[in-house]
Motif scaffolding. Structure first.
Motif, PDB file in Angstrom:
ATOM      1  N   ASN A 172       0.602  -1.244  -0.282  1.00 37.02           N
ATOM      2  CA  ASN A 172      -0.397  -0.169  -0.136  1.00 37.02           C
ATOM      3  C   ASN A 172       0.969   1.792  -0.191  1.00 37.02           C
ATOM      4  O   ASN A 172       0.798   2.244  -0.906  1.00 37.02           O
ATOM      5  CB  ASN A 172      -0.863   0.029   0.866  1.00 37.02           C
ATOM      6  N   ALA A 173       2.182   1.127   0.969  1.00 40.61           N
ATOM      7  CA  ALA A 173       2.954   2.462   0.918  1.00 40.61           C
ATOM      8  C   ALA A 173       3.489   2.561  -0.449  1.00 40.61           C
ATOM      9  O   ALA A 173       3.516   3.782  -1.000  1.00 40.61           O
ATOM     10  CB  ALA A 173       3.444   2.083   1.737  1.00 40.61           C
ATOM     11  N   VAL A 174       4.070   1.404  -1.246  1.00 44.83           N
ATOM     12  CA  VAL A 174       4.809   1.915  -2.863  1.00 44.83           C
ATOM     13  C   VAL A 174       3.547   2.547  -3.635  1.00 44.83           C
ATOM     14  O   VAL A 174       3.985   3.848  -3.624  1.00 44.83           O
ATOM     15  CB  VAL A 174       5.977   0.762  -3.221  1.00 44.83           C
ATOM     16  N   THR A 175       2.500   2.068  -3.495  1.00 45.79           N
ATOM     17  CA  THR A 175       1.316   2.472  -4.431  1.00 45.79           C
ATOM     18  C   THR A 175       1.050   4.171  -3.645  1.00 45.79           C
ATOM     19  O   THR A 175       1.229   4.654  -4.828  1.00 45.79           O
ATOM     20  CB  THR A 175      -0.082   1.450  -4.780  1.00 45.79           C
ATOM     21  N   SER A 176       0.502   4.432  -2.598  1.00 39.72           N
ATOM     22  CA  SER A 176      -0.287   4.827  -1.946  1.00 39.72           C
ATOM     23  C   SER A 176       1.286   6.601  -2.684  1.00 39.72           C
ATOM     24  O   SER A 176       0.473   7.895  -2.687  1.00 39.72           O
ATOM     25  CB  SER A 176      -0.845   5.744  -0.831  1.00 39.72           C
ATOM     26  N   ALA A 177       2.597   6.149  -1.718  1.00 43.67           N
ATOM     27  CA  ALA A 177       3.130   6.850  -2.503  1.00 43.67           C
ATOM     28  C   ALA A 177       3.726   7.739  -3.652  1.00 43.67           C
ATOM     29  O   ALA A 177       3.324   9.297  -4.064  1.00 43.67           O
ATOM     30  CB  ALA A 177       4.458   6.748  -1.865  1.00 43.67           C
ATOM     31  N   GLN A 178       3.312   7.152  -4.545  1.00 46.29           N
ATOM     32  CA  GLN A 178       3.671   7.083  -5.570  1.00 46.29           C
ATOM     33  C   GLN A 178       2.512   8.054  -6.504  1.00 46.29           C
ATOM     34  O   GLN A 178       2.597   9.257  -6.899  1.00 46.29           O
ATOM     35  CB  GLN A 178       3.383   5.801  -6.704  1.00 46.29           C
ATOM     36  N   ARG A 179       1.033   7.731  -6.503  1.00 44.12           N
ATOM     37  CA  ARG A 179      -0.422   8.318  -6.859  1.00 44.12           C
ATOM     38  C   ARG A 179       0.560   9.914  -6.089  1.00 44.12           C
ATOM     39  O   ARG A 179      -0.259  11.274  -6.330  1.00 44.12           O
ATOM     40  CB  ARG A 179      -1.307   6.955  -5.996  1.00 44.12           C
ATOM     41  N   ASP A 180       0.781   9.541  -4.413  1.00 45.02           N
ATOM     42  CA  ASP A 180       0.139  11.338  -3.497  1.00 45.02           C
ATOM     43  C   ASP A 180       0.981  11.853  -3.948  1.00 45.02           C
ATOM     44  O   ASP A 180       1.006  13.551  -4.220  1.00 45.02           O
ATOM     45  CB  ASP A 180      -0.225  10.799  -2.053  1.00 45.02           C
ATOM     46  N   ILE A 181       2.237  11.237  -4.632  1.00 42.97           N
ATOM     47  CA  ILE A 181       3.369  12.707  -4.278  1.00 42.97           C
ATOM     48  C   ILE A 181       2.760  13.196  -5.942  1.00 42.97           C
ATOM     49  O   ILE A 181       3.293  14.812  -5.730  1.00 42.97           O
ATOM     50  CB  ILE A 181       4.634  11.898  -4.403  1.00 42.97           C
ATOM     51  N   ARG A 182       2.374  12.234  -6.567  1.00 45.31           N
ATOM     52  CA  ARG A 182       2.346  13.016  -8.223  1.00 45.31           C
ATOM     53  C   ARG A 182       1.618  13.743  -7.823  1.00 45.31           C
ATOM     54  O   ARG A 182       0.987  15.090  -8.563  1.00 45.31           O
ATOM     55  CB  ARG A 182       2.385  11.984  -9.520  1.00 45.31           C
TER      56      ARG A 182
END
Ligand code: UT7
Length: 320
Positions: free
Chosen positions: A218-228
């Motif tokens: 979840n962290a890897v997916t959400s971090a990319q989404r949120d940062i973009r």
């Protein structure tokens, strides 16, 4: 909102992986390879409120202010021995800030809480409800884990990161999300039974339970989404950001984001090697460290990104 000064404070006891392997079936090799952690600071005989207050005092000094200049204290804290009064109220006492015109309150959005708190501070400052907020993220996560459970206890460290926030236009964008997934990470405190309870065991105390692999994914997916998302909201591109400060939960998570963004390594700061995961305090401690090392200059663009129990995630773009 603008960051006027930063500070941090840590417990004095440093615990290496080898020290943990003296009483746990673990090894420096496993912890280093799976997490990047080599050592962490763990609370022993200190008072937690004093560590939080010391971080706050350092932030006030760095801002060139005195405690009396602060007109609001907000702490982010997942857990400490005081459920009430708030940590912010205790810190007020330690800093000698007399009432009644400096309100205090605590927030809790798990390991993602640092940016949640920034959003609240921004709202208070920009609506004129406060002029100078002392914002402290302080965590003693190592009191929430079962010290016989190698899956969790090797991951965490304690500490506090603080900042003084004032009015300004430097909070460029933020993103907050929440998705109910209460089984992924949780910790249950014992509570007093009422005379009307009939079900047994509903308040059974449970040390921290963590589905590490699920959190990792979840962290890897959400971090990319949120940062973009947050960088686009600020009208910027990923390459415009000078400093990426991600929640320090696992070096492999930071590495995965770094690889996907294809940006220079040095823009991704990390201290998990010698701090462990300090929950909501991890980003502000890291920020204070890189500020004091002279790695950040006024005007630099920073991204903060976190994730944690809930499942909650957060990201912000800030001009330092
Ligand atoms: O801030 C929010 C909370 N943070 C997190 O949840 C962090 C996110 N998750 C992670 O960082 C990783 O999932 C962990 C570091 C927690 C675990 O790494 P993993 O690569 O997902 O390992 P695993 O849980 O799949 O365990 C692999 C093996 C297991 O043994 P078997 O079943 O393969 O025989 C574990 O029992 O490693 C074993 N293991 C350990 N061995 C030595 C688990 N913990 C340890 C340990 N020392 N401390």
């Amino acid at each position: 909102m603008k960051i006027l000064g930063t500070g941090s404070a840590l417990p004095r006891k440093t615990v290496t992986n080898d020290m943990l392997s003296e009483f746990l079936d673990t090894s420096d090799e496993w912890i280093t390879t799976r997490t990047g952690i080599k050592s962490r600071q763990i609370i022993s005989d200190e008072r937690f409120e004093e560590i939080a207050a010391l971080a706050g005092q350092r932030a006030i000094e760095a801002a060139g202010l005195v405690p009396e200049d602060i007109d609001f204290i907000i702490c982010h804290n997942v857990c400490n021995v005081y459920v009430t009064p708030s940590l912010a109220s205790l810190v007020q006492g330690f800093l000698g800030i007399k009432g009644p015109n400096c309100p205090t309150m605590d927030l809790n959005s798990a390991c993602a809480g640092f940016v949640y708190g920034l959003d609240i501070c921004d709202a208070f400052l920009e609506t004129g409800r406060a002029n100078r907020i002392l914002y402290i993220c302080a965590e003693e996560v190592t009191r929430m884990v079962d010290w016989n459970q190698r899956e969790t206890c090797v991951l965490f460290g304690d500490g506090a990161g603080a900042m003084v926030l004032g009015k300004g236009d430097n909070y460029l964008a933020s993103t907050l999300t929440s998705t109910p997934m209460p089984d992924v990470i949780y910790y249950r405190l014992p509570c007093e039974p009422t005379p009307y309870e009939t079900r047994e065991g509903i308040d059974t105390h449970k040390a921290m339970q963590l589905k590490g692999r699920e959190v990792f994914r979840n962290a890897v997916t959400s971090a990319q989404r949120d940062i973009r998302d947050v960088v686009a909201k600020a009208g910027l591109e990923l390459k415009d950001i000078d400093h990426y400060l991600l929640h320090q939960a696992n070096m492999r998570i930071v590495d995965a984001i770094k690889q996907n963004f294809d940006l220079p390594d040095e823009r991704f700061h990390h201290n998990i090697e010698y701090r462990g995961n300090t929950s909501s305090a991890s980003i502000p401690i890291l920020l204070d460290e890189i500020v004091r090392e002279g790695k950040v200059k006024r005007g630099d663009l920073m991204v903060f990104n976190g994730f944690g129990a809930g499942f909650v995630t957060s990201a912000a773009v800030v001009r330092y």
